[in-house]
Design a protein around this motif. Structure first.
Motif, PDB file in Angstrom:
ATOM      1  N   GLU A 236       0.853  -1.195   0.000  1.00 16.11           N
ATOM      2  CA  GLU A 236       0.000   0.000   0.000  1.00 16.11           C
ATOM      3  C   GLU A 236       0.886   1.240   0.000  1.00 16.11           C
ATOM      4  OE1 GLU A 236      -3.444   2.271   2.682  1.00 16.11           O
ATOM      5  OE2 GLU A 236      -2.762   0.241   3.232  1.00 16.11           O
ATOM      6  N   PHE A 237       0.573   2.176  -0.914  1.00 17.85           N
ATOM      7  CA  PHE A 237       1.356   3.405  -1.042  1.00 17.85           C
ATOM      8  C   PHE A 237       0.574   4.639  -0.582  1.00 17.85           C
ATOM      9  CE2 PHE A 237       3.924   0.696  -3.714  1.00 17.85           C
ATOM     10  CZ  PHE A 237       5.205   1.188  -3.531  1.00 17.85           C
ATOM     11  N   THR A 238      -0.510   4.434   0.147  1.00 18.35           N
ATOM     12  CA  THR A 238      -1.238   5.566   0.704  1.00 18.35           C
ATOM     13  C   THR A 238      -0.351   6.293   1.715  1.00 18.35           C
ATOM     14  OG1 THR A 238      -3.256   4.228   0.511  1.00 18.35           O
ATOM     15  CG2 THR A 238      -3.395   6.256   1.813  1.00 18.35           C
ATOM     16  N   GLU A 239      -0.465   7.599   1.760  1.00 12.53           N
ATOM     17  CA  GLU A 239       0.342   8.379   2.692  1.00 12.53           C
ATOM     18  C   GLU A 239       0.091   7.919   4.126  1.00 12.53           C
ATOM     19  OE1 GLU A 239       1.235  13.070   3.902  1.00 12.53           O
ATOM     20  OE2 GLU A 239      -0.225  12.566   2.318  1.00 12.53           O
ATOM     21  N   GLY A 240       1.153   7.645   4.843  1.00 15.06           N
ATOM     22  CA  GLY A 240       1.042   7.181   6.222  1.00 15.06           C
ATOM     23  C   GLY A 240       1.033   5.679   6.372  1.00 15.06           C
ATOM     24  N   ALA A 241       0.881   4.942   5.266  1.00 14.30           N
ATOM     25  CA  ALA A 241       0.870   3.481   5.346  1.00 14.30           C
ATOM     26  C   ALA A 241       2.283   2.946   5.545  1.00 14.30           C
ATOM     27  CB  ALA A 241       0.259   2.890   4.077  1.00 14.30           C
ATOM     28  N   LYS A 242       2.396   1.786   6.169  1.00 13.89           N
ATOM     29  CA  LYS A 242       3.700   1.179   6.395  1.00 13.89           C
ATOM     30  C   LYS A 242       4.293   0.724   5.062  1.00 13.89           C
ATOM     31  CE  LYS A 242       2.637  -0.501  11.043  1.00 13.89           C
ATOM     32  NZ  LYS A 242       2.546  -1.699  11.928  1.00 13.89           N
ATOM     33  N   PRO A 243       5.603   0.904   4.878  1.00 14.15           N
ATOM     34  CA  PRO A 243       6.254   0.516   3.615  1.00 14.15           C
ATOM     35  C   PRO A 243       6.538  -0.980   3.552  1.00 14.15           C
ATOM     36  CG  PRO A 243       7.883   1.426   5.085  1.00 14.15           C
ATOM     37  CD  PRO A 243       6.559   1.542   5.812  1.00 14.15           C
ATOM     38  N   ASP A 244       5.478  -1.789   3.692  1.00 14.18           N
ATOM     39  CA  ASP A 244       5.645  -3.236   3.766  1.00 14.18           C
ATOM     40  C   ASP A 244       5.071  -3.910   2.521  1.00 14.18           C
ATOM     41  OD1 ASP A 244       6.737  -2.970   6.284  1.00 14.18           O
ATOM     42  OD2 ASP A 244       4.806  -3.232   7.292  1.00 14.18           O
ATOM     43  N   TRP A 245       5.786  -4.898   2.018  1.00  8.43           N
ATOM     44  CA  TRP A 245       5.286  -5.755   0.950  1.00  8.43           C
ATOM     45  C   TRP A 245       4.784  -7.049   1.581  1.00  8.43           C
ATOM     46  CZ3 TRP A 245       5.019  -4.386  -4.207  1.00  8.43           C
ATOM     47  CH2 TRP A 245       5.749  -3.250  -4.597  1.00  8.43           C
ATOM     48  N   THR A 246       3.633  -7.506   1.147  1.00  7.26           N
ATOM     49  CA  THR A 246       3.038  -8.734   1.665  1.00  7.26           C
ATOM     50  C   THR A 246       2.725  -9.665   0.498  1.00  7.26           C
ATOM     51  OG1 THR A 246       2.010  -7.481   3.464  1.00  7.26           O
ATOM     52  CG2 THR A 246       1.150  -9.685   3.050  1.00  7.26           C
ATOM     53  N   ILE A 247       2.916 -10.948   0.696  1.00  5.25           N
ATOM     54  CA  ILE A 247       2.598 -11.932  -0.343  1.00  5.25           C
ATOM     55  C   ILE A 247       1.108 -12.192  -0.320  1.00  5.25           C
ATOM     56  CG2 ILE A 247       2.961 -14.293  -1.126  1.00  5.25           C
ATOM     57  CD1 ILE A 247       5.760 -14.136   0.095  1.00  5.25           C
ATOM     58  N   THR A 248       0.439 -11.909  -1.431  1.00  5.75           N
ATOM     59  CA  THR A 248      -1.018 -12.040  -1.510  1.00  5.75           C
ATOM     60  C   THR A 248      -1.460 -13.090  -2.525  1.00  5.75           C
ATOM     61  OG1 THR A 248      -1.061 -10.201  -3.105  1.00  5.75           O
ATOM     62  CG2 THR A 248      -1.429  -9.665  -0.783  1.00  5.75           C
ATOM     63  N   ARG A 249      -0.526 -13.837  -3.042  1.00  3.71           N
ATOM     64  CA  ARG A 249      -0.870 -14.910  -3.984  1.00  3.71           C
ATOM     65  C   ARG A 249       0.301 -15.877  -4.050  1.00  3.71           C
ATOM     66  NH1 ARG A 249      -1.983 -13.801 -10.417  1.00  3.71           N
ATOM     67  NH2 ARG A 249      -2.059 -15.958 -11.145  1.00  3.71           N
ATOM     68  N   ILE A 250       0.004 -17.169  -3.959  1.00  7.30           N
ATOM     69  CA  ILE A 250       1.036 -18.210  -4.044  1.00  7.30           C
ATOM     70  C   ILE A 250       0.534 -19.307  -4.965  1.00  7.30           C
ATOM     71  CG2 ILE A 250       2.246 -20.035  -2.782  1.00  7.30           C
ATOM     72  CD1 ILE A 250       2.385 -18.225  -0.384  1.00  7.30           C
ATOM     73  N   GLU A 251       1.344 -19.639  -5.962  1.00  7.13           N
ATOM     74  CA  GLU A 251       1.030 -20.729  -6.879  1.00  7.13           C
ATOM     75  C   GLU A 251       2.262 -21.610  -7.038  1.00  7.13           C
ATOM     76  OE1 GLU A 251      -2.145 -18.371  -9.814  1.00  7.13           O
ATOM     77  OE2 GLU A 251      -0.129 -18.877 -10.516  1.00  7.13           O
ATOM     78  N   HIS A 252       2.086 -22.895  -6.804  1.00  4.86           N
ATOM     79  CA  HIS A 252       3.096 -23.904  -7.131  1.00  4.86           C
ATOM     80  C   HIS A 252       2.411 -24.912  -8.062  1.00  4.86           C
ATOM     81  CE1 HIS A 252       6.637 -23.215  -4.438  1.00  4.86           C
ATOM     82  NE2 HIS A 252       5.752 -22.491  -3.773  1.00  4.86           N
ATOM     83  N   PRO A 253       2.437 -24.658  -9.354  1.00  2.00           N
ATOM     84  CA  PRO A 253       1.722 -25.544 -10.292  1.00  2.00           C
ATOM     85  C   PRO A 253       2.152 -26.998 -10.133  1.00  2.00           C
ATOM     86  CG  PRO A 253       2.469 -23.562 -11.414  1.00  2.00           C
ATOM     87  CD  PRO A 253       3.098 -23.545 -10.044  1.00  2.00           C
ATOM     88  N   ARG A 254       1.159 -27.874 -10.175  1.00 10.06           N
ATOM     89  CA  ARG A 254       1.326 -29.329 -10.088  1.00 10.06           C
ATOM     90  C   ARG A 254       1.719 -29.802  -8.697  1.00 10.06           C
ATOM     91  NH1 ARG A 254       3.894 -27.732 -14.713  1.00 10.06           N
ATOM     92  NH2 ARG A 254       5.973 -27.995 -13.799  1.00 10.06           N
ATOM     93  N   LEU A 255       1.850 -28.863  -7.732  1.00  4.01           N
ATOM     94  CA  LEU A 255       2.189 -29.254  -6.369  1.00  4.01           C
ATOM     95  C   LEU A 255       1.079 -28.848  -5.406  1.00  4.01           C
ATOM     96  CD1 LEU A 255       5.963 -28.229  -6.303  1.00  4.01           C
ATOM     97  CD2 LEU A 255       5.004 -30.514  -6.614  1.00  4.01           C
ATOM     98  N   LEU A 256       0.760 -27.564  -5.350  1.00  2.00           N
ATOM     99  CA  LEU A 256      -0.342 -27.072  -4.523  1.00  2.00           C
ATOM    100  C   LEU A 256      -1.577 -26.941  -5.404  1.00  2.00           C
ATOM    101  CD1 LEU A 256       1.160 -24.279  -2.220  1.00  2.00           C
ATOM    102  CD2 LEU A 256       0.069 -26.403  -1.497  1.00  2.00           C
ATOM    103  N   GLU A 257      -2.480 -27.866  -5.299  1.00  2.00           N
ATOM    104  CA  GLU A 257      -3.687 -27.826  -6.134  1.00  2.00           C
ATOM    105  C   GLU A 257      -4.905 -28.155  -5.303  1.00  2.00           C
ATOM    106  OE1 GLU A 257      -2.990 -30.468  -9.404  1.00  2.00           O
ATOM    107  OE2 GLU A 257      -1.743 -29.020 -10.465  1.00  2.00           O
TER     108      GLU A 257
END
Length: 257
Positions: A236-257
């Motif tokens: 989030e780049f809104t003013e005042g928001a923490k400068p943190d990146w979060t993983i919001t999607r994970i795909e391991h094709p043929r493994l996590l299904e």
């Protein structure tokens, strides 16, 4: 393929690893994951120009054990990139620097994303999901907890990607958007190709071929699988928001299904 998505949460060390210029500080999760990634470090390296059009990376990995004392084993991963897709990606990065973060660096972000992918994938493999709290969004983490318990040991082993075994990394979709409250977000999908020695069958459900790489001769051959994973990072780049990146999607094709 299982696509896992969710809203952003606190990113802890992930935001610092991805956003901070210069030499990154050791992440908070490093102490807990020290058994997974010995000697955690991320050193800033000079960035060179990146090609337009066909893209290829010549990566190498060194074998383990007594037989690993010989020459380094090399794997060539070639991926053709559309010039239009390359230009579109660079335009998005320019917009990020102009309107959101003037210090944003593609090279720094990519190095941080690789470190994050390696740590998170190994925590998934060892079912240490409690250590993912704050690194992965709550919604995605909940789905992972439900899915990971049903995986076989071999499939869980195949999730783990040592940072030295990542053969190729590239950007996927990039999104810049606003929510109904006017908050600003950037999402970047990263795609990884990595080698893994898990005991997987030559054919997997759905008759999808798993690429294999065999090192050495018949008496000392070592088989590795070339696997792929997609991880989406959101900030989030809104003013005042923490400068943190979060993983919001994970795909391991043929493994996590």
């Amino acid at each position: 393929m299982m696509a896992l998505r969710g809203a952003a949460g606190p990113g802890r060390w992930l935001g610092r690893a991805l956003a901070a210029p210069g030499v990154a500080r050791a992440p908070q999760v490093a102490s807990a994951a020290s058994g997974l990634v010995p000697g955690w470090s991320w050193v800033r390296c000079p960035a060179g120009p990146r090609p337009l059009g066909p893209a290829a990376r010549f990566a190498s990995t060194q074998g383990r054990g007594p037989e690993a004392e010989g020459p380094r084993r090399r794997v060539l991963v070639v991926r053709i990139t559309s010039p239009l897709a390359w230009l579109r990606t660079r335009c998005y990065y320019l917009l990020i620097r102009l309107y959101f973060d003037p210090e944003f660096s593609v090279e720094e972000f990519t190095r941080g994303a690789k470190q994050a992918f390696s740590v998170v994938s190994q925590l998934l493999s060892q079912r240490k999901l409690d250590l993912l709290d704050g690194l992965v969004s709550a919604e995605v983490l909940q789905v992972l907890k439900e899915k990971i318990s049903f995986l076989s040991d071999n499939h869980r082993d195949a999730l783990a990607a040592d940072v030295d075994a990542i053969m190729y990394t590239t950007e996927g979709d990039i999104r810049i958007y606003y929510d109904d409250d006017g908050r600003k977000f950037v999402s970047i999908l990263m795609r990884f190709w990595y080698l893994n020695g898990a005991n997987l069958p030559d054919e997997v459900p759905g008759e999808t071929k798993v690429f294999q790489i065999v090192f050495g001769d018949e008496s000392t051959k070592e088989k590795r699988h070339l696997l792929t994973a997609n991880y989406e990072f959101q900030r989030e780049f809104t003013e005042g928001a923490k400068p943190d990146w979060t993983i919001t999607r994970i795909e391991h094709p043929r493994l996590l299904e």
